[in-house]
Design an enzyme around this catalytic site. Structure first.
Site, short mmCIF file in Angstrom:
data_model
loop_
_atom_site.label_atom_id
_atom_site.label_comp_id
_atom_site.label_asym_id
_atom_site.label_seq_id
_atom_site.Cartn_x
_atom_site.Cartn_y
_atom_site.Cartn_z
N CYS A 207 -9.22 -19.44 -10.75
CA CYS A 207 -8.39 -19.45 -9.56
C CYS A 207 -7.28 -20.48 -9.70
O CYS A 207 -7.51 -21.68 -9.58
CB CYS A 207 -9.22 -19.76 -8.33
SG CYS A 207 -8.14 -19.66 -6.92
N GLY A 208 -6.08 -19.99 -9.95
CA GLY A 208 -4.93 -20.88 -10.13
C GLY A 208 -4.50 -21.55 -8.85
O GLY A 208 -4.20 -22.75 -8.83
N ASP B 25 -4.09 -11.91 -1.57
CA ASP B 25 -3.68 -13.27 -1.92
C ASP B 25 -2.35 -13.58 -1.24
O ASP B 25 -1.38 -12.84 -1.40
CB ASP B 25 -3.54 -13.37 -3.44
CG ASP B 25 -3.47 -14.80 -3.94
OD1 ASP B 25 -3.08 -15.68 -3.15
OD2 ASP B 25 -3.78 -15.02 -5.12
N GLY C 83 -2.23 -17.53 -9.11
CA GLY C 83 -2.10 -18.29 -10.36
C GLY C 83 -2.61 -17.53 -11.57
O GLY C 83 -1.91 -17.44 -12.60
N SER C 84 -3.81 -16.96 -11.47
CA SER C 84 -4.36 -16.26 -12.64
C SER C 84 -3.62 -14.95 -12.88
O SER C 84 -3.41 -14.54 -14.03
CB SER C 84 -5.87 -16.02 -12.47
OG SER C 84 -6.15 -15.45 -11.21
O1 LIG Z 1 -4.46 -17.99 -7.76
C1 LIG Z 1 -5.44 -17.37 -8.20
O2 LIG Z 1 -5.66 -17.30 -9.40
C2 LIG Z 1 -6.43 -16.78 -7.21
N1 LIG Z 1 -5.86 -16.53 -5.91
C3 LIG Z 1 -6.76 -15.56 -5.27
C4 LIG Z 1 -7.15 -14.68 -6.42
C5 LIG Z 1 -7.20 -15.58 -7.63
O3 LIG Z 1 -8.55 -15.98 -7.80
#
Ligand SMILES: O=C(O)[C@H]1NCC[C@@H]1O
Length: 352
Positions: free
Chosen positions: A103-104, A267, A272-273
């Site tokens: 999770c970014g 999201d 991030g990912s």
């Molecule tokens: O930023 C991310 O990587 C996360 N945001 C929700 C889904 C991913 O896990």
């Protein structure tokens, strides 16, 4: 059942459940950081710990994530003992369906939180302090902006992610309600399908998030059947779909992402990912070169991350790239979540 599990369950029979949290968000996406009241998972590795929680204490995840304490799109972080000697801390991520590998957006908020709380296992340095966070997919190196003064002032955070790579490009799949659609699949700590918004007959300007969410959920279901995933170190499953403005053309100055993950969670951040995986695809296609920075904007809130491919890497026989993503998390409050013993709804439910 182990003795500690029995003891814990006995405790729960006698007492209310009480969990304290600090609440943050990155780019609008919630980061509910659990501070006390959650069982400490057993297991040698971080993946063992997730399995232990999934088997024995999944009702805690539901309590923290679902209504009435949370909501359909809630996201939370649990600190666990690290098993990587390079890590300052280790974390598990919780969402509406279970536990994610990466999770970014959470790492961006966590970088600040870990420095602010004095949890970093090394001296504070200026203008950046390094914090190594062990997450289920590996070690994420975060670099937290810190200004000195009467008190420490933390700010933007950049992180170097685990090696990201393109899995498959230009795959034609049949998507319920949309017919034949072309997708790419890539890994950025979690596996995502990528589809262009126009290929779904939608538009970021005029389509509702509800329509984009429904279409992306159908893409995830179809892509799961079409593409075989594997990874030497992390559980390989398709975590979601990122709906993008362009897939096979060089990007304009800003690229747009809408990531729909887990059980159709939306999201709010650029993800991030998902951004790491998208950078791997752009690098693979020659649309970004090493060191070239690019802006990724959330099609939900307009929040932005800066991202770039940093250096090449390998995952088994695949060419991969280490990416860097930058953003900022903000504090929104603290919570004490409690449950009275006869409150059945208080244990977690969802209205959709
Ligand atoms: O930023 C991310 O990587 C996360 N945001 C929700 C889904 C991913 O896990």
């Amino acid at each position: 059942m182990t003795t500690s599990t029995k003891e814990h369950m006995k405790n729960q029979e006698q007492h209310e459940m009480v969990i304290t949290t600090t609440e943050m968000h990155t780019g609008g996406e919630p980061v509910r950081i659990i501070e006390s009241g959650y069982p400490v998972p057993q297991g040698k590795t971080i993946l063992d710990k997730i399995e232990y929680l999934r088997k024995n204490f999944d009702h805690y995840r539901k309590f923290v994530i679902l209504e009435p304490h949370g909501h359909f799109d809630m996201y939370a972080v649990l600190f666990v003992p690290p098993d990587d000697p390079e890590a300052d801390v280790a974390t598990i991520f919780l969402h509406n369906e279970g536990y994610s590998t990466m999770c970014g957006h959470a790492c961006i908020s966590l970088g600040r939180y870990i420095v602010d709380k004095g949890l970093v296992q090394r001296p504070i340095t200026y203008p950046e302090t390094q914090v190594n966070i062990q997450v289920p997919c590996g070690l994420v190196k975060t670099f937290v902006s810190v200004q000195s003064g009467d008190y420490l002032k933390t700010g933007p955070v950049r992180f170097e992610s685990v090696p990201s790579f393109a899995v498959a490009t230009d795959v034609d799949i049949h998507v319920e309600g949309h017919g034949s659609v072309t997708v790419d699949v890539a890994y950025g700590g979690a596996f995502y399908a990528f589809v262009t918004v126009s290929d779904l007959g939608l538009d970021f300007g005029t389509s509702s998030i509800f329509e984009i969410n429904r279409a992306a959920t159908a893409v995830t279901a179809a892509a799961k059947k079409a593409v075989r995933l594997s990874h030497p170190d992390t559980p390989a499953f398709l975590y979601g779909t990122v709906v993008v403005d362009s897939r096979d053309r060089p990007p304009s100055t800003v690229s747009t992402n809408v990531c729909i993950f887990a059980d159709s969670e939306t999201d709010r951040s650029p993800c991030g990912s998902g951004t790491s995986a998208r950078i791997a695809l752009m690098y693979h296609r020659g649309h970004l070169s090493l060191g070239q920075s690019h802006t990724f904007r959330s099609g939900v809130t307009g929040s932005e991350f800066q991202g770039r491919p940093l250096k090449e890497a390998r995952v088994d026989d695949k060419q991969a790239v280490i990416t860097e993503i930058q953003g900022q998390g903000y504090y929104t409050g603290r919570s004490v979540l409690s449950l009275e013993q006869n409150d059945k709804l208080g244990r977690g439910f969802l209205v959709r």
